[in-house]
Enzyme design. Sequence first.
Site, PDB file in Angstrom:
ATOM      1  N   CYS A   2    -135.487 -16.862  86.767  1.00 40.85           N
ATOM      2  CA  CYS A   2    -136.471 -17.052  87.819  1.00 40.85           C
ATOM      3  C   CYS A   2    -137.535 -18.004  87.286  1.00 40.85           C
ATOM      4  CB  CYS A   2    -137.178 -15.789  88.278  1.00 40.85           C
ATOM      5  SG  CYS A   2    -136.082 -14.556  88.960  1.00 40.85           S
ATOM      6  N   ARG A  27    -133.621 -22.291  85.858  1.00 31.89           N
ATOM      7  CA  ARG A  27    -133.865 -20.889  85.530  1.00 31.89           C
ATOM      8  C   ARG A  27    -133.281 -19.925  86.562  1.00 31.89           C
ATOM      9  NH1 ARG A  27    -137.895 -20.341  81.741  1.00 31.89           N
ATOM     10  NH2 ARG A  27    -138.184 -18.209  82.399  1.00 31.89           N
ATOM     11  N   TRP A  75    -133.327 -15.907  90.421  1.00 28.49           N
ATOM     12  CA  TRP A  75    -132.024 -15.507  89.908  1.00 28.49           C
ATOM     13  C   TRP A  75    -131.976 -13.998  90.110  1.00 28.49           C
ATOM     14  CZ3 TRP A  75    -129.842 -12.283  86.258  1.00 28.49           C
ATOM     15  CH2 TRP A  75    -128.495 -12.540  85.912  1.00 28.49           C
ATOM     16  N   ASN A 100    -141.333 -13.037  87.502  1.00 26.89           N
ATOM     17  CA  ASN A 100    -140.151 -13.255  86.684  1.00 26.89           C
ATOM     18  C   ASN A 100    -140.055 -12.078  85.725  1.00 26.89           C
ATOM     19  OD1 ASN A 100    -138.098 -14.230  85.038  1.00 26.89           O
ATOM     20  ND2 ASN A 100    -139.469 -15.525  83.850  1.00 26.89           N
ATOM     21  N   GLY A 101    -138.879 -11.456  85.651  1.00 29.81           N
ATOM     22  CA  GLY A 101    -138.712 -10.302  84.768  1.00 29.81           C
ATOM     23  C   GLY A 101    -138.077  -9.158  85.517  1.00 29.81           C
ATOM     24  N   GLU A 483    -116.201 -21.611  71.762  1.00 32.90           N
ATOM     25  CA  GLU A 483    -117.210 -22.415  72.458  1.00 32.90           C
ATOM     26  C   GLU A 483    -116.550 -23.296  73.529  1.00 32.90           C
ATOM     27  OE1 GLU A 483    -120.193 -22.346  72.900  1.00 32.90           O
ATOM     28  OE2 GLU A 483    -120.831 -24.330  73.486  1.00 32.90           O
ATOM     29  N   LYS A 487    -117.420 -23.049  77.496  1.00 30.13           N
ATOM     30  CA  LYS A 487    -117.846 -24.220  78.297  1.00 30.13           C
ATOM     31  C   LYS A 487    -116.977 -24.343  79.537  1.00 30.13           C
ATOM     32  CE  LYS A 487    -120.898 -24.741  77.040  1.00 30.13           C
ATOM     33  NZ  LYS A 487    -121.652 -24.301  75.919  1.00 30.13           N
ATOM     34  N   GLU A 490    -117.564 -21.397  82.144  1.00 29.27           N
ATOM     35  CA  GLU A 490    -118.847 -21.273  82.847  1.00 29.27           C
ATOM     36  C   GLU A 490    -119.070 -22.384  83.875  1.00 29.27           C
ATOM     37  OE1 GLU A 490    -122.545 -21.333  80.585  1.00 29.27           O
ATOM     38  OE2 GLU A 490    -121.675 -22.689  79.124  1.00 29.27           O
ATOM     39  N   HIS A 506     -99.815 -11.321  68.014  1.00 23.86           N
ATOM     40  CA  HIS A 506    -100.290  -9.945  68.162  1.00 23.86           C
ATOM     41  C   HIS A 506    -100.668  -9.642  69.610  1.00 23.86           C
ATOM     42  CE1 HIS A 506    -100.086  -9.499  63.863  1.00 23.86           C
ATOM     43  NE2 HIS A 506    -100.700 -10.666  63.748  1.00 23.86           N
ATOM     44  N   LYS A 605    -130.216 -20.748  83.105  1.00 23.00           N
ATOM     45  CA  LYS A 605    -130.356 -21.330  81.772  1.00 23.00           C
ATOM     46  C   LYS A 605    -130.976 -20.351  80.783  1.00 23.00           C
ATOM     47  CE  LYS A 605    -130.227 -24.718  78.849  1.00 23.00           C
ATOM     48  NZ  LYS A 605    -128.881 -25.015  78.339  1.00 23.00           N
TER      49      LYS A 605
HETATM   50  C1  AGP Z   1    -124.083 -21.573  77.045  1.00 22.51           C
HETATM   51  O1  AGP Z   1    -123.480 -22.649  77.623  1.00 22.51           O
HETATM   52  C2  AGP Z   1    -124.785 -20.647  77.856  1.00 22.51           C
HETATM   53  N1  AGP Z   1    -125.099 -20.980  79.130  1.00 22.51           N
HETATM   54  C3  AGP Z   1    -125.292 -19.356  77.261  1.00 22.51           C
HETATM   55  O2  AGP Z   1    -124.215 -18.715  76.672  1.00 22.51           O
HETATM   56  C4  AGP Z   1    -126.450 -19.470  76.253  1.00 22.51           C
HETATM   57  O3  AGP Z   1    -126.025 -20.084  75.088  1.00 22.51           O
HETATM   58  C5  AGP Z   1    -126.986 -18.067  75.972  1.00 22.51           C
HETATM   59  O4  AGP Z   1    -127.498 -17.521  77.157  1.00 22.51           O
HETATM   60  C6  AGP Z   1    -128.029 -18.039  74.890  1.00 22.51           C
HETATM   61  O5  AGP Z   1    -129.157 -18.761  75.250  1.00 22.51           O
HETATM   62  P1  AGP Z   1    -130.253 -19.146  74.188  1.00 22.51           P
HETATM   63  O6  AGP Z   1    -129.614 -20.031  73.189  1.00 22.51           O
HETATM   64  O7  AGP Z   1    -131.331 -19.809  74.976  1.00 22.51           O
HETATM   65  O8  AGP Z   1    -130.710 -17.855  73.571  1.00 22.51           O
END
Ligand code: AGP
Length: 610
Positions: A2, A27, A75, A100-101, A483, A487, A490, A506, A605
């Site tokens: 948010c 956000r 959000w 926000n929170g 990773e 990517k 998401e 396995h 984000k």
């Molecule tokens: C990665 O592409 C993400 N969107 C997410 O996993 C991110 O890395 C994670 O939320 C951690 O965020 P930060 O590094 O701001 O703590």
Amino acid sequence: MCGIVGAIAQRPVAAILLEGLRRLEYRGYDSAGIAVLDEGGQLNRLRVLGKVARLAEALAAEPLPGTLGIAHTRWATHGEPAVHNAHPHISAERCALVHNGVIENHEALRARLSAEGHIFTSDTDTEVVVHAIYAELARGLPLVDAVRAAVQGLRGAYALGVIDAQDPNHLVAARYGSPLVIGLGFGESFIASDVCALLPVTNRFIFLEDGDLAELSREAIWIWDRSGQLVERPMKTSLLSVETIERGPYRHYMQKEIFEQPHAIAETLEGRLSGERVPLEVFGHRAAALFPQIRSVRIIACGTSYHAGLVARYWLESLAGLPCQVEVASEYRYRRAVVPEGTLFVAISQSGETADTLAALHQAKNAGYAATLAICNVPESSLVRESDLVFLTHAGPEIGVASTKAFTTQLVALLLLTIALGRCRGLSAEEERRLVGLLRQLPGEVEEVLRLDATVAALAERFADKHHTLFLGRGEHYPIALEGALKLKEISYIHAEAYPAGELKHGPLALIDEEMPVIAVAPNNGLLEKLKSNLEEVRARGGQLIVFADQRVHLAQNNGVTVVGVPATNELVDPLLFTIPLQLLAYHVAVLKGTDVDQPRNLAKSVTVE
Ligand code: AGP
């Protein structure tokens, strides 16, 4: 999550608030809203489901005049994305609030306030706050005292912006557990969730601390700390410019940020190498005394930052000879961990505001660690302010939800940490010289790998109609596979999993068929032959393989196997270099699928709620 923005000025504020929301949209982007107090003392509000662009359309059709206002991009946590759940929330046509929170005791508060006659119109946790404040206003308290009284009954995390229709001269803000910054203009004052929102109107900021309450007028601000003392917080001038957060010629922020990596890495190294050494002081002035005492390392992070930590475990153990544990923050914070003497606690976070990572840091402070170290990209973040030692990655603002340049610069930071700790554990001067030399070449090497863009874009076409993918790697490239999978999933919404290639038989081998592309990273290291056998197992079962391989490695390119040569140079920095084609792949697949690359569904984000 948010985004909050608020303004009290001598000019109309709606356009300022809207621009602020655009910059905060990373956000959260389920819904957006704005409330402005007009000259007649009337609170006017607009709320929309969806993105800030829709709010802009609504505002164009129905402008909101006035010099005091608040706005929000949401959000959803409590209550589905819907207009009636969007902020600002208003109580009795008098008090408007953005939040926000998460308010943890919202159910009890709602029951009490409903019994007192307050009418709830949303399903959010937030709405209890605005009614609680209004209840205090109705008792005759001025706005700032009403907010002070109301927040005392809240449990959870909040950043708040509040206005009172009967007080056109004040905007009140409060912060506990969620970030909030005050922007100082000339004859005008602002609040926002981060500085980027306010860069078009000011570069002078005050960062509120947990428990702070602030009253803003056009000419002055007052801040009280959690004990109720009037305090002065330092004013900081931001070096960020509006241009650094523009998209420029790129189609998406993610694309821009992928291509910024050579520069971001160079910036992160700048001033951190002294001749052929990594001075311990780059981790803070106490590092020189602390690092020689370190006997083990525990790394805590979430998401992509966690993957950076997983790579570092290989480096710290093999180069620095230090035992290293890596754990996701959301798990670590809820268990009793044994802390061996002399353990360095390392929290990695791009934003420095991730709720679980911060909670883990708070817990670590009383758990017997030798010291806490933050590796972070945001200098003013809570993580940075609350850690003993700090290393700032100088990646520049990362706007795309998918983390790219933040990840590779975190890896740079962790390599520097490995070298620094390694020296305290007997890493020879000669080896340090060699490693530093390799780091110096890194920006140019990343530049080289980025030339694969067109090749990877063509490959991406094979993924557009797929529903599942498997990523494989071994050793420190297993986290790189993780990773790559993160990517892809998401931003393209294709289900992607990563496995250490040796684990195939396995279980995951059962999934292999022609419909499931398998992506492997194949650096030229001691595990190459083992990896080749694993890839054979996939081929023998009809799997479609795409292998990003060190260009010096020979891999037969036959039916069902596509090999892309990666200009890699050495084992140390290979994990960074092999990350790049995986980022490009995710990006191009998402573009082909037409998903929202920078703001993928359901994500935000900065994950400032648990
Ligand atoms: C990665 O592409 C993400 N969107 C997410 O996993 C991110 O890395 C994670 O939320 C951690 O965020 P930060 O590094 O701001 O703590």
